[in-house]
Design an enzyme around this catalytic site. Structure first.
Site, PDB file in Angstrom:
ATOM      1  N   GLU A 219       9.874   0.008  13.797  1.00  0.00           N
ATOM      2  CA  GLU A 219       9.219   1.233  13.371  1.00  0.00           C
ATOM      3  C   GLU A 219       9.158   2.175  14.571  1.00  0.00           C
ATOM      4  O   GLU A 219       8.754   1.761  15.663  1.00  0.00           O
ATOM      5  CB  GLU A 219       7.800   0.935  12.876  1.00  0.00           C
ATOM      6  CG  GLU A 219       7.056   2.171  12.394  1.00  0.00           C
ATOM      7  CD  GLU A 219       5.606   1.899  12.029  1.00  0.00           C
ATOM      8  OE1 GLU A 219       4.912   2.830  11.594  1.00  0.00           O
ATOM      9  OE2 GLU A 219       5.153   0.738  12.199  1.00  0.00           O
ATOM     10  N   ARG A 439       6.836 -15.503  16.667  1.00  0.00           N
ATOM     11  CA  ARG A 439       6.510 -14.307  17.444  1.00  0.00           C
ATOM     12  C   ARG A 439       6.302 -14.713  18.904  1.00  0.00           C
ATOM     13  O   ARG A 439       5.749 -15.768  19.195  1.00  0.00           O
ATOM     14  CB  ARG A 439       5.242 -13.668  16.891  1.00  0.00           C
ATOM     15  CG  ARG A 439       4.724 -12.493  17.730  1.00  0.00           C
ATOM     16  CD  ARG A 439       3.418 -11.975  17.162  1.00  0.00           C
ATOM     17  NE  ARG A 439       2.805 -11.022  18.065  1.00  0.00           N
ATOM     18  CZ  ARG A 439       2.392  -9.815  17.717  1.00  0.00           C
ATOM     19  NH1 ARG A 439       2.540  -9.414  16.474  1.00  0.00           N
ATOM     20  NH2 ARG A 439       1.824  -9.008  18.593  1.00  0.00           N
ATOM     21  N   LYS A 449       1.214  -2.310  18.789  1.00  0.00           N
ATOM     22  CA  LYS A 449       1.487  -0.934  19.188  1.00  0.00           C
ATOM     23  C   LYS A 449       0.256  -0.043  19.031  1.00  0.00           C
ATOM     24  O   LYS A 449       0.082   0.921  19.782  1.00  0.00           O
ATOM     25  CB  LYS A 449       2.668  -0.383  18.389  1.00  0.00           C
ATOM     26  CG  LYS A 449       4.002  -0.896  18.888  1.00  0.00           C
ATOM     27  CD  LYS A 449       5.171  -0.179  18.269  1.00  0.00           C
ATOM     28  CE  LYS A 449       5.444  -0.651  16.886  1.00  0.00           C
ATOM     29  NZ  LYS A 449       6.702  -0.095  16.336  1.00  0.00           N
TER      30      LYS A 449
END
Length: 723
Positions: A219, A439, A449
């Site tokens: 993103e 992860r 983020k």
């Protein structure tokens, strides 16, 4: 000679040149079987049914079975040195700093016939094979006569074992080399991709060579961080492994958080990571088709418009309570959908929800939101749209449309996999296989983020490239070589186990890359530094030209000035006793005759050179700088973690665990040669550690700014002068 018949299996497009060459020279009879799938690890099969995997493991076996007595060294120390070369050679000779590696080898071999000891070893074979495997790249340097010691050694090995090596080279090496050098492959560094008990590879489900398509879908709401780097590199690996396609797709469905700045820097970070992709796409390219699909689902009764307040909706989903709007007619839903599309006041009160199963134990299937209103302009399409799809809705749709065969997702999304498949089913689109990996989490680090943005917006850091940030640009600015980052990530593999990694491991890998080639310089902390007057020192200063790195000629030379007045750090001066003999590094010994103080503070030392003294007999080895006008000003900057807790639990707020002091600065004097240090260059300050130049020399009144690079073990030795 050893008479042993074994089978060496490897991919045809990646022959392990070092293994084949070593076997020929060692007298180990090997049957060649180049039938493994691309990307597989070389495997040595024995008639007993046993087998061993991996380039270095097989090389060590051959070395032990060899008819050449020196193949694995003459003692344990030499064997350990050979092991270092097995790890080090492929790393430096397969990366972007090929010529720097050749220069290092040239200096190393200036006074040596072989890399280890006094006879040919597998260390020589590995380096020779890696050079040969690059094809024209090495041949061009070889003909240039640029690295005479390296070429002499290379030719000597070729001449001594010409028949065996010529046979291997002609069979496997062309003008362009053998593709990638026979370094330990990604698969070899990723045990999670291999099922060692049966010898079979763990493949992507249903994957076929030449038909795989994967995507990396960040993103554009921030810069790439170390966690994204893992996802990008795994996608790169599988695309190459199956000779497939890699799409970089920006998931730009939230205009409130996204910008062109983030798009540009994500692409920059992808290039930094060495990820080659086939095409860049945007979810926003598919907005018209996504809206058509949403309307189609509404008409089919598979989606509905809901105006339930956000908090109430969240509560109802948790409790399995159906919305009062769930059974609205298609006409009512289409009418409200039109209001949403036009961005009216009524429309902004609504969202589109999938009509799945409100009683499913998996809460992600309890009528998830597909579309929301957002009045903010989009960074690519402006104010054309008032409604935007959620990630959960857009991702499976675009995956299917773009031909993605396998969607790599971190295991944190595991509970939403069923939702992904159900949405594809309701849309009537083909199935896309999900492949999970764990992860990457780092100690004392936040990777969200949203949280990183808080640090930027609240001026706790300079920007997204701050050296304290876990972004790709941040850690590179701190002094990390991208080769170290890639090696670190690939060693984590495609395991699904959650892991909390130590930064020390990453910085240790980095040290192994920078230490053999970075130039050495001298700095003395300014605060209370002490002048040592050498009574029998040179009447006039004189200059010697010394190597910047004693073991790597490619680092170049430096001019060192010797004078009868030299600067020492106060910390060093404070531990010296009258009459003590000390060593002045790169000069010789001196005896301290007098220590002058003022109210207990040392102000000056007086001594005399004793150059015939033995450096082995002194306890203190001191860095120093001559008292000359050409010294440069330095700002030595060290950093600490942004948070002070190793691991934050889910219910803990990172704001309650902020580190109050994350930046420390010390002013210092540096040797004049540091005027030539370039921005981004990594150097070592003797007795201080490794540094990356963030701001190079501009003028005498402005200090050179050097960022301290962690080495995996060393604590900061700086004096705190700022926070």
């Amino acid at each position: 000679m050893v008479r042993m018949e074994v089978k060496l299996a490897f991919p045809q497009d990646r022959p392990p040149l070092s293994i084949i060459s070593a076997a020929k020279i060692a007298g180990v009879s090997v049957i060649i079987d180049p039938t493994l799938a691309s990307g597989s690890v070389p495997t040595l099969h024995f008639s007993s049914g046993n087998f061993i995997h991996g380039v270095n493991t097989i090389l060590r076996y051959i070395a032990r079975a060899a008819s050449v007595s020196s193949f694995y060294g003459q003692d344990d120390i030499q064997a350990a040195q050979i092991d270092q070369w097995l790890e080090y050679a492929p790393l430096i000779l397969s990366g972007s700093e090929f010529e720097a590696a050749c220069s290092f080898l040239d200096g190393y071999l200036a006074t040596r016939t072989f890399l280890v000891g006094y006879g040919l070893s597998i260390a020589d074979i590995v380096v020779w094979s890696n050079l040969t495997g690059t094809g024209q790249r090495w041949e061009s340097l070889r003909r240039s006569k640029k690295y005479q010691s390296l070429v002499r050694w290379f030719n000597s090995v070729a001449a001594g074992y010409g028949d065996a090596l010529d046979e291997v080279t002609s069979a496997y090496v062309g003008k362009r080399g053998i593709g990638k050098s026979p370094a330990p492959s990604l698969k070899e560094k990723m045990p999670g991709l291999k099922e060692n008990t049966s010898g079979h590879e763990i493949d992507l489900p249903g994957a076929k060579v030449g038909e795989v398509c994967v995507r990396f879908a960040p993103e554009p709401s921030g810069y790439l961080h170390i966690g994204h780097a893992k996802a990008a590199l795994l996608n790169k690996y599988f695309a190459e492994r199956y000779k497939g396609r890699l799409i970089v797709r920006f998931d730009d469905t939230n205009p409130s958080k996204e910008s062109n700045e983030f798009v540009e820097n994500v692409l920059k970070d992808i290039e930094t990571l060495g990820v080659k992709y086939d095409v860049v796409t945007y979810t926003s390219d598919y907005f018209p088709k996504l809206m058509e699909m949403a309307e189609s689902l509404i008409k089919q009764g598979k989606a509905y418009i809901d105006d339930t307040p956000k908090e109430q909706m969240r509560s109802e989903r948790m409790d399995g309570v159906e919305s009062k709007r769930r059974n609205s007619t298609v006409e009512e839903n289409l009418s409200l959908w039109k209001e949403m599309v036009n961005g009216t006041r009524r429309g902004t009160q609504c969202c589109v929800r999938g009509k799945l199963d409100m009683q499913d134990p998996n809460k992600s299937l309890r009528d998830p939101v597909y579309y929301r209103c957002n009045p903010d302009p989009h960074h690519r399409v402006g104010s054309k749209y008032k409604v935007y799809p959620t990630y959960d809705f857009a991702c499976p749709f675009v995956d299917a449309l773009e031909g993605v065969t396998h969607a790599l997702r971190s295991s944190e999304y595991h509970d939403r996999n069923a939702q992904y498949y159900r949405i594809l089913q309701d849309m009537g689109l083909r199935r896309v296989e999900i492949y999970e990996f764990s992860r990457l989490n780092m100690v004392y680090t936040v990777l969200s983020k949203r949280k990183l943005l808080w640090f930027v917006q609240n001026k706790m850091v300079e920007d997204w490239t701050d050296a304290r940030f876990p972004t790709v640009q941040g850690i590179v600015r701190r002094g990390l070589k991208i080769e170290a980052l890639i090696q670190f990530i690939l060693e984590q593999g495609a395991s699904k186990n959650l892991n909390l990694m130590e930064w020390d491991k990453l910085w240790t890998i980095n040290k192994k890359i920078v230490d053999p080639i970075c130039g050495r310089h001298t700095a003395v902390l300014k605060e209370k530094c002490v002048l040592l007057t050498l009574a029998n020192g040179p009447e006039e200063p004189f200059v010697r030209i010394l190597p910047r790195h004693k073991k790597y000629e490619g680092a170049g030379k430096k001019a060192t000035t010797f004078a009868n007045r030299i600067w020492l750090e106060y910390a060093d001066a404070s531990v010296i006793s009258v009459g003590e003999e000390v060593t002045l590094m790169d000069w010789g010994n001196a005896i301290i005759r007098e220590i002058k103080t003022d109210n207990g503070t040392i102000t000056q030392l007086v001594g005399e050179l004793h150059l015939e003294g033995s450096v082995k007999m002194t306890k203190l080895k001191l860095t120093w700088l001559s008292d000359i006008e050409d010294l440069v000003s330095l700002s030595l900057v060290d950093f600490d973690y942004l948070i002070n807790k190793k691991k934050l639990e889910e219910d803990e707020d990172f704001l309650d665990n902020l580190n109050p002091c994350t930046r420390r600065e010390a002013l210092a004097l540096g040797d004049p040669n540091m005027r030539n240090v370039k921005k981004g260059e990594v150097i070592q300050l003797e007795r201080k550690g490794y540094y990356r130049c963030d701001v190079p020399f501009v003028r005498s009144s402005k200090p050179i700014v050097l960022f301290a690079i962690p080495d995996g073990r060393q604590k900061s030795t700086l004096i705190v002068t700022g926070a």
